[in-house]
Design an enzyme around this catalytic site. Structure first.
Site, PDB file in Angstrom:
ATOM      1  CG  LEU A 122      -1.867  -1.228   1.307  1.00 35.62           C
ATOM      2  CD1 LEU A 122      -2.682  -1.199   2.597  1.00 35.62           C
ATOM      3  CD2 LEU A 122      -2.807  -1.314   0.102  1.00 35.62           C
ATOM      4  CG  ASP A 169       3.607   3.033  -5.675  1.00 39.58           C
ATOM      5  OD1 ASP A 169       2.617   2.741  -6.354  1.00 39.58           O
ATOM      6  OD2 ASP A 169       4.454   2.211  -5.316  1.00 39.58           O
TER       7      ASP A 169
END
Ligand code: GLA
Length: 387
Positions: A122, A169
Site C-alpha cells: 500500500l 505510487d
C-alpha cells in the site's frame, strides 16, 4: 492523532508540533504498467502516516517512528548519503538530500505515527517520501511544485533506495483527492481525477501478511525481462519506445518476434492490461460498476498467469472474496505478497469477513487484516482546528 500522544512525547518534541499527513495508495487497475508508460488508475486511501514536527535550535534532524522501536535517529546535513544502518530513516535523509540545496538555519524533530501496515503493497515508502518532501517544502519555503516533488520522490526511490519503481505510487500519494481515483498517463503525467464514490458497494483491502522477501528482486527481474522483449520488438518496429504503445492486434505477430514463451506472456500482460485499464475507466464513468469490477478479475488472472507476480496467498484471498460475493477482486501493487483490493456489495457483513479470515488462516497459517477504505486526499498539512 491526539493531544495525549503529543503530550507523552514532549521530551522528544519539545513544543507544539505542526502536523502533516500522507496517505497510502491502492491501485484499482493498471498493474505493472507505470514503468511501461501506460495508464494506471490508483487512489490515495485514509490509512497513512502522520508526522508531528517541531523546530530545533541546532541544525540537525531528529526523527523517530512509533512503529520502529521508538529510538531516535539523528541525521546531520553533512552526512546525508545512504547508510544501511539508518534503515527506514533513509527515506528521510534521501528526501533531505534531494530537496535541500543548502544547510538549513535550523533543524527539525519529526515524530512519525503510521496506520499503514508495512510491506502490505500500500506504498508506505511513497507515503513517507512525500510526507518528508511536503514538510521540508512547507517549513523551509522551498517552493517546489507538487509534480516536481513527486518526481523527486520517485528519483529518491530509484537512485537512493535503489528500487526500479515507476511513478504511480508517489503520484497517487501526492495528488490523491477525496472520492476520486487518478487516471494517470505515466508517460506524459497528464492525469484526470475520476469520481469514485460507491453507493451500493464498498472498497475493501485485505492484507495477506505474507513477507515479501523476493518482491524487489522479482520486480527488477520483470523490468529486465520487459526490456529484453522491447529490444526484440524494436528490431521490427523501431518507432515503439514503450511496451504500452503496442496494439493488441499485433499479439500473434509478437509471439513470433519475441520467440520466448515467458517473455511473450509478460508483453501480453502489458498490452491487455493497458486496454483493460482504459476500458475500465470508461465503464466507471458510465457508472457500470459491475463491468468495471469484472475488469479487476481479468487483471488478476493476467498478473497471475502472464506476468507471474501473484502468489498462493494473494490468489487464495481473491478466491475467498469472490466466493463470498465480491463483484471484483485482484492483487494490488507489486505482488509476491502484499494486499488485494475487492469490491463487495454493502450487504457484505461481518460474518462473511470472519469466514474469509478463518478459511484464509486454515490454508496459509496467516491472519489477514481487512480494511474498508475510501479514496482520500493526498499528502497535506493538517489544520490544528481539525484535531
Ligand atoms: C510498485 C511500484 C509501482 C508499480 C507497482 C506495480 O508499487 O512502486 O511503481 O510499478 O509496484 O503496478
Amino acid at each position: 492523532m491526539n493531544k495525549q500522544l503529543i503530550d507523552s512525547h514532549q521530551a522528544f518534541l519539545n513544543g507544539t508540533p505542526e502536523i502533516y499527513f500522507s496517505p497510502g495508495r491502492v491501485n484499482l487497475i493498471g498493474e505493472h504498467i507505470d514503468y511501461h508508460g501506460g495508464h494506471v488508475f490508483p487512489a490515495a486511501i485514509e490509512l497513512g502516516i502522520t508526522a508531528y514536527v517541531t523546530i530545533r535550535q541546532d541544525q540537525a534532524f531528529h526523527v523517530k517512528s512509533l512503529q520502529f522501536e521508538h529510538t531516535t535517529t539523528v541525521i546531520e546535513y553533512e552526512n546525508l548519503n545512504y547508510l544501511k544502518k539508518r534503515g527506514w530513516a533513509n527515506f528521510v535523509s534521501g528526501m533531505i538530500q534531494a530537496c535541500m540545496t543548502k544547510k538549513p538555519a535550523f533543524g527539525l524533530n519529526i515524530l512519525f505515527d503510521s496506520t499503514l501496515p508495512r510491506g502490505s503493497g500500500l506504498s508506505s515508502s511513497a507515503a513517507l517520501e512525500m510526507l518528508v518532501g511536503v514538510i521540508l517544502n512547507d517549513i523551509y519555503r522551498l517552493n517546489i511544485d507538487r509534480i516536481k516533488l513527486i518526481q523527486i520522490a520517485k528519483n529518491v526511490e530509484n537512485n537512493y533506495i535503489n528500487v526500479n519503481c515507476g511513478i504511480m505510487d508517489q503520484f497517487a500519494v501526492g495528488m490523491g483527492r477525496k472520492d476520486h481515483a487518478i487516471y494517470l498517463n505515466t508517460d506524459t503525467l497528464d492525469y484526470e481525477l475520476v469520481p469514485f464514490k460507491l453507493t451500493e458497494y464498498n472498497l475493501i483491502i485485505a492484507n495477506t501478511n505474507k513477507t515479501r522477501n523476493l518482491a524487489y528482486s522479482k520486480y527488477n527481474e520483470r523490468v529486465h525481462e520487459c526490456e529484453q522483449a522491447l529490444s526484440k520488438i524494436k528490431v521490427h518496429y523501431p518507432k515503439i519506445t514503450l511496451l504500452s504503445q503496442l496494439d493488441s492486434a499485433l499479439l500473434p505477430e509478437l509471439k513470433d518476434i519475441i520467440n520466448n514463451d515467458s517473455l511473450y506472456r509478460r508483453v501480453r500482460h502489458v498490452i491487455t492490461e493497458t486496454k483493460r485499464t482504459n476500458e475500465a475507466v470508461d465503464l466507471l464513468k458510465q457508472e457500470n460498476i459491475i463491468e468495471f469490477s469484472k475488469h479487476l478479475d481479468a487483471s488478476h488472472l493476467s498478473l497471475k498467469n502472464d506476468y507471474e507476480v501473484s502468489c498462493f496467498e494473494l490468489d487464495r484471498l481473491v478466491e475467498l472474496f469472490k466466493q463470498k460475493g465480491a463483484i471484483g477482486a485482484r492483487m494490488t501493487g507489486a505482488g509476491f505478497g502484499g494486499s488485494i483490493v475487492a469490491i463487495v456489495p454493502n450487504t457484505f457483513n461481518t460474518e462473511s469477513i470472519e469466514q474469509i479470515k478463518t478459511a484464509y488462516y486454515q490454508d496459509t497459517e496467516l491472519e489477514t487484516d481487512i480494511y474498508q477504505v475510501n479514496p482520500s486526499d493526498g499528502t497535506k498539512k493538517i489544520k490544528k482546528e481539525a484535531m
